[in-house]
Motif scaffolding. Structure first.
Motif, PDB file in Angstrom:
ATOM      1  N   ALA A 272      32.876  24.415  47.628  1.00 50.93           N
ATOM      2  CA  ALA A 272      32.408  25.954  47.881  1.00 50.93           C
ATOM      3  C   ALA A 272      33.489  26.381  48.663  1.00 50.93           C
ATOM      4  CB  ALA A 272      31.261  26.085  48.147  1.00 50.93           C
ATOM      5  N   GLY A 273      33.865  25.513  49.700  1.00 52.90           N
ATOM      6  CA  GLY A 273      34.937  26.002  50.853  1.00 52.90           C
ATOM      7  C   GLY A 273      36.251  26.645  50.356  1.00 52.90           C
ATOM      8  N   LYS A 274      36.691  25.732  49.510  1.00 53.25           N
ATOM      9  CA  LYS A 274      38.215  26.029  48.982  1.00 53.25           C
ATOM     10  C   LYS A 274      38.045  27.427  47.977  1.00 53.25           C
ATOM     11  CE  LYS A 274      41.668  24.531  45.620  1.00 53.25           C
ATOM     12  NZ  LYS A 274      42.171  23.350  44.886  1.00 53.25           N
ATOM     13  N   VAL A 275      36.725  27.371  47.270  1.00 53.48           N
ATOM     14  CA  VAL A 275      36.560  28.447  46.135  1.00 53.48           C
ATOM     15  C   VAL A 275      36.335  29.774  47.152  1.00 53.48           C
ATOM     16  CG1 VAL A 275      34.700  29.614  44.872  1.00 53.48           C
ATOM     17  CG2 VAL A 275      35.608  27.185  44.515  1.00 53.48           C
ATOM     18  N   ILE A 276      35.485  29.723  48.306  1.00 47.11           N
ATOM     19  CA  ILE A 276      35.195  30.857  48.842  1.00 47.11           C
ATOM     20  C   ILE A 276      36.555  31.693  49.546  1.00 47.11           C
ATOM     21  CG2 ILE A 276      34.556  30.119  51.025  1.00 47.11           C
ATOM     22  CD1 ILE A 276      33.148  32.994  49.365  1.00 47.11           C
ATOM     23  N   ALA A 277      37.420  30.544  50.059  1.00 45.42           N
ATOM     24  CA  ALA A 277      38.602  31.012  50.446  1.00 45.42           C
ATOM     25  C   ALA A 277      39.602  31.671  49.539  1.00 45.42           C
ATOM     26  CB  ALA A 277      39.310  29.627  51.160  1.00 45.42           C
ATOM     27  N   GLU A 278      39.661  31.216  48.292  1.00 40.63           N
ATOM     28  CA  GLU A 278      40.442  31.571  47.419  1.00 40.63           C
ATOM     29  C   GLU A 278      39.774  32.973  46.555  1.00 40.63           C
ATOM     30  OE1 GLU A 278      41.867  27.886  44.926  1.00 40.63           O
ATOM     31  OE2 GLU A 278      39.774  28.580  44.491  1.00 40.63           O
ATOM     32  N   LEU A 279      38.541  33.014  46.832  1.00 37.80           N
ATOM     33  CA  LEU A 279      37.875  34.492  46.369  1.00 37.80           C
ATOM     34  C   LEU A 279      38.242  35.571  47.438  1.00 37.80           C
ATOM     35  CD1 LEU A 279      34.545  33.255  44.947  1.00 37.80           C
ATOM     36  CD2 LEU A 279      36.153  34.250  43.633  1.00 37.80           C
ATOM     37  N   ILE A 280      38.014  35.132  48.730  1.00 35.60           N
ATOM     38  CA  ILE A 280      38.713  36.007  49.888  1.00 35.60           C
ATOM     39  C   ILE A 280      39.868  36.611  49.568  1.00 35.60           C
ATOM     40  CG2 ILE A 280      38.777  36.354  52.163  1.00 35.60           C
ATOM     41  CD1 ILE A 280      36.285  34.677  52.573  1.00 35.60           C
ATOM     42  N   GLY A 281      40.789  35.694  49.480  1.00 34.27           N
ATOM     43  CA  GLY A 281      42.172  35.785  49.232  1.00 34.27           C
ATOM     44  C   GLY A 281      42.683  36.694  48.078  1.00 34.27           C
ATOM     45  N   ALA A 282      41.943  36.613  47.053  1.00 32.97           N
ATOM     46  CA  ALA A 282      42.089  37.041  45.516  1.00 32.97           C
ATOM     47  C   ALA A 282      41.478  38.583  45.960  1.00 32.97           C
ATOM     48  CB  ALA A 282      41.302  36.538  44.634  1.00 32.97           C
ATOM     49  N   SER A 283      40.431  38.803  46.686  1.00 35.60           N
ATOM     50  CA  SER A 283      39.828  40.078  46.766  1.00 35.60           C
ATOM     51  C   SER A 283      40.769  41.015  47.443  1.00 35.60           C
ATOM     52  CB  SER A 283      38.444  40.058  47.618  1.00 35.60           C
ATOM     53  OG  SER A 283      38.580  39.633  48.858  1.00 35.60           O
ATOM     54  N   GLN A 284      41.750  40.618  48.345  1.00 36.48           N
ATOM     55  CA  GLN A 284      42.774  41.459  48.861  1.00 36.48           C
ATOM     56  C   GLN A 284      43.346  42.277  48.062  1.00 36.48           C
ATOM     57  OE1 GLN A 284      42.050  41.369  52.414  1.00 36.48           O
ATOM     58  NE2 GLN A 284      40.534  39.851  51.546  1.00 36.48           N
ATOM     59  N   THR A 285      43.646  41.903  46.803  1.00 35.70           N
ATOM     60  CA  THR A 285      44.476  42.598  45.760  1.00 35.70           C
ATOM     61  C   THR A 285      43.788  42.980  44.473  1.00 35.70           C
ATOM     62  OG1 THR A 285      45.338  40.404  44.862  1.00 35.70           O
ATOM     63  CG2 THR A 285      46.784  41.560  46.750  1.00 35.70           C
ATOM     64  N   ASP A 286      42.627  42.704  44.523  1.00 40.82           N
ATOM     65  CA  ASP A 286      41.663  42.881  43.338  1.00 40.82           C
ATOM     66  C   ASP A 286      40.236  43.945  43.917  1.00 40.82           C
ATOM     67  OD1 ASP A 286      39.703  42.714  41.264  1.00 40.82           O
ATOM     68  OD2 ASP A 286      40.095  40.579  40.642  1.00 40.82           O
ATOM     69  N   PRO A 287      40.365  44.879  43.380  1.00 41.55           N
ATOM     70  CA  PRO A 287      39.529  45.928  44.121  1.00 41.55           C
ATOM     71  C   PRO A 287      38.172  45.581  43.429  1.00 41.55           C
ATOM     72  CG  PRO A 287      41.354  47.118  43.404  1.00 41.55           C
ATOM     73  CD  PRO A 287      41.588  45.722  42.943  1.00 41.55           C
ATOM     74  N   GLU A 288      38.131  45.376  42.085  1.00 39.87           N
ATOM     75  CA  GLU A 288      36.698  44.884  41.438  1.00 39.87           C
ATOM     76  C   GLU A 288      36.078  43.773  42.062  1.00 39.87           C
ATOM     77  OE1 GLU A 288      35.443  46.504  39.268  1.00 39.87           O
ATOM     78  OE2 GLU A 288      36.820  47.888  38.232  1.00 39.87           O
ATOM     79  N   LEU A 289      36.997  42.825  42.514  1.00 37.67           N
ATOM     80  CA  LEU A 289      36.410  41.657  43.109  1.00 37.67           C
ATOM     81  C   LEU A 289      35.949  41.962  44.625  1.00 37.67           C
ATOM     82  CD1 LEU A 289      35.896  38.703  43.425  1.00 37.67           C
ATOM     83  CD2 LEU A 289      38.140  38.188  43.945  1.00 37.67           C
ATOM     84  N   ALA A 290      36.806  42.792  45.315  1.00 39.73           N
ATOM     85  CA  ALA A 290      36.458  43.122  46.682  1.00 39.73           C
ATOM     86  C   ALA A 290      35.101  43.813  46.715  1.00 39.73           C
ATOM     87  CB  ALA A 290      37.380  43.956  47.427  1.00 39.73           C
ATOM     88  N   SER A 291      34.829  44.710  45.796  1.00 40.45           N
ATOM     89  CA  SER A 291      33.475  45.530  45.567  1.00 40.45           C
ATOM     90  C   SER A 291      32.358  44.697  45.208  1.00 40.45           C
ATOM     91  CB  SER A 291      33.631  46.623  44.595  1.00 40.45           C
ATOM     92  OG  SER A 291      32.544  47.211  44.366  1.00 40.45           O
ATOM     93  N   ALA A 292      32.726  43.734  44.317  1.00 37.39           N
ATOM     94  CA  ALA A 292      31.593  42.706  44.023  1.00 37.39           C
ATOM     95  C   ALA A 292      31.280  41.638  45.028  1.00 37.39           C
ATOM     96  CB  ALA A 292      32.066  41.923  42.861  1.00 37.39           C
ATOM     97  N   PHE A 293      32.261  41.221  45.857  1.00 39.52           N
ATOM     98  CA  PHE A 293      32.140  40.347  47.036  1.00 39.52           C
ATOM     99  C   PHE A 293      31.175  41.081  47.941  1.00 39.52           C
ATOM    100  CE2 PHE A 293      32.902  38.188  50.909  1.00 39.52           C
ATOM    101  CZ  PHE A 293      33.080  36.902  50.610  1.00 39.52           C
ATOM    102  N   ARG A 294      31.296  42.331  48.290  1.00 41.68           N
ATOM    103  CA  ARG A 294      30.577  43.070  49.224  1.00 41.68           C
ATOM    104  C   ARG A 294      29.033  43.296  48.680  1.00 41.68           C
ATOM    105  NH1 ARG A 294      35.310  45.870  49.856  1.00 41.68           N
ATOM    106  NH2 ARG A 294      34.490  47.675  48.246  1.00 41.68           N
ATOM    107  N   GLU A 295      29.054  43.809  47.597  1.00 38.40           N
ATOM    108  CA  GLU A 295      27.648  44.293  46.958  1.00 38.40           C
ATOM    109  C   GLU A 295      26.979  43.009  46.573  1.00 38.40           C
ATOM    110  OE1 GLU A 295      28.338  46.761  43.984  1.00 38.40           O
ATOM    111  OE2 GLU A 295      29.832  48.492  44.870  1.00 38.40           O
ATOM    112  N   ARG A 296      27.374  41.961  46.057  1.00 42.32           N
ATOM    113  CA  ARG A 296      26.626  40.834  45.285  1.00 42.32           C
ATOM    114  C   ARG A 296      26.772  39.541  46.331  1.00 42.32           C
ATOM    115  NH1 ARG A 296      29.217  41.365  39.372  1.00 42.32           N
ATOM    116  NH2 ARG A 296      29.246  43.731  39.271  1.00 42.32           N
ATOM    117  N   TYR A 297      27.387  39.439  47.159  1.00 45.65           N
ATOM    118  CA  TYR A 297      27.406  38.242  47.988  1.00 45.65           C
ATOM    119  C   TYR A 297      27.208  38.397  49.283  1.00 45.65           C
ATOM    120  CZ  TYR A 297      28.576  33.783  50.045  1.00 45.65           C
ATOM    121  OH  TYR A 297      28.566  32.679  50.635  1.00 45.65           O
TER     122      TYR A 297
END
Length: 203
Positions: A111-136
Motif C-alpha cells: 500500500a505504501g508504494k501504491v498510495i505514493a503513486e496515486l498521489i503522484g498521478a493525481s497531480q496531473t489527473d483531475p478525475e483521480l484528484a477529485s476521487a482521492f479527496r471525495e472517496r479516500y
C-alpha cells in the motif's frame, strides 16, 4: 501486522447467469484492489481488472471515468477495514492505534508504494484528484475529526484544539516520510509522533 490478502493468479469466482450490478461492482473493486497492491500503478490496467472480475470494459467505464479513479476506489476498498478508527474511550490509545495501523499499512504491504503513486498521478489527473479527496482522504479525515471532537466533549482534549490541524500534524508527518524518505517510517516514529502532539492538546 497489517494483513491484506491478495492472489492475482486466482480469478474471482462467478456463478452462472447475469449477476446483479451491485455484485459486479463489488467484484470489480476487489479485483482492482488486488491487482493494484500486487502490481502497482505500472501494471494496473482496465483490461486486467475487467478480465479478473469477469466484467466488460464498458461496464467499468460506466462507473469509473478513468484508470486512476478505479485504482483509488480499489485501494480504498482494500484498506478500509485495516484503517477503521477505534473508539476505546481513550483518545491517546485510539490515536496511537490508528497511526500505528496506518504506518504498518505503508511499510508492511504494497500500500505504501501504491498510495505514493496515486498521489503522484493525481497531480496531473483531475478525475483521480477529485476521487482521492471525495472517496479516500475526506472520509478518513472525517473519522479522525469525529473521534477527536468526541474527546473534546469528554474533556480529554482542550476545547480550543482544532482537530483538522491535528489530522495534518499526525497523518501529514506520515505522508511526508513516505514521499520524502529522508527518515524511515517506524513504529517508534509513530508512537513518538502521537506522544509529541498530545503534549500540546491533551488535558
Amino acid at each position: 501486522m497489517a494483513q491484506i490478502e491478495t492472489d492475482p493468479s486466482q480469478p474471482i469466482r462467478r456463478g452462472r447467469g447475469r449477476r446483479p450490478a451491485a455484485e459486479v461492482r463489488e467484484q470489480v473493486l476487489a479485483a482492482a484492489g488486488e491487482l493494484l497492491l500486487t502490481e502497482g500503478m505500472a501494471g494496473f490496467t482496465i483490461e486486467k481488472v475487467a478480465a479478473r472480475a469477469g466484467a466488460s470494459r464498458m461496464t467499468i467505464y460506466k462507473w469509473w471515468p478513468s484508470r486512476g479513479a478505479l485504482a483509488l476506489d480499489g485501494y480504498a476498498t482494500k484498506v478500509r477495514t485495516v484503517l477503521e478508527f477505534p473508539d476505546t474511550g481513550n483518545i491517546e490509545a485510539d490515536l496511537t492505534a490508528q497511526v500505528l495501523a496506518f504506518t504498518r499499512l505503508l511499510t508492511e504491504t504494497g500500500a505504501g508504494k501504491v498510495i505514493a503513486e496515486l498521489i503522484g498521478a493525481s497531480q496531473t489527473d483531475p478525475e483521480l484528484a477529485s476521487a482521492f479527496r471525495e472517496r479516500y482522504s475526506a472520509p478518513r479525515r472525517a473519522l479522525a475529526v469525529e473521534r477527536m471532537n468526541k474527546a473534546i466533549e469528554q474533556g480529554q482534549l482542550w476545547e480550543d484544539v482544532d482537530p483538522q490541524v491535528v489530522v495534518d500534524q499526525l497523518w501529514g508527518a506520515c505522508y511526508h516520510r513516505l514521499l520524502i524518505p529522508d527518515e524511515p517510517i517506524t513504529e517508534e516514529f509513530a508512537k513518538a509522533l502521537v506522544h509529541n502532539v498530545l503534549i500540546g492538546i491533551k488535558r
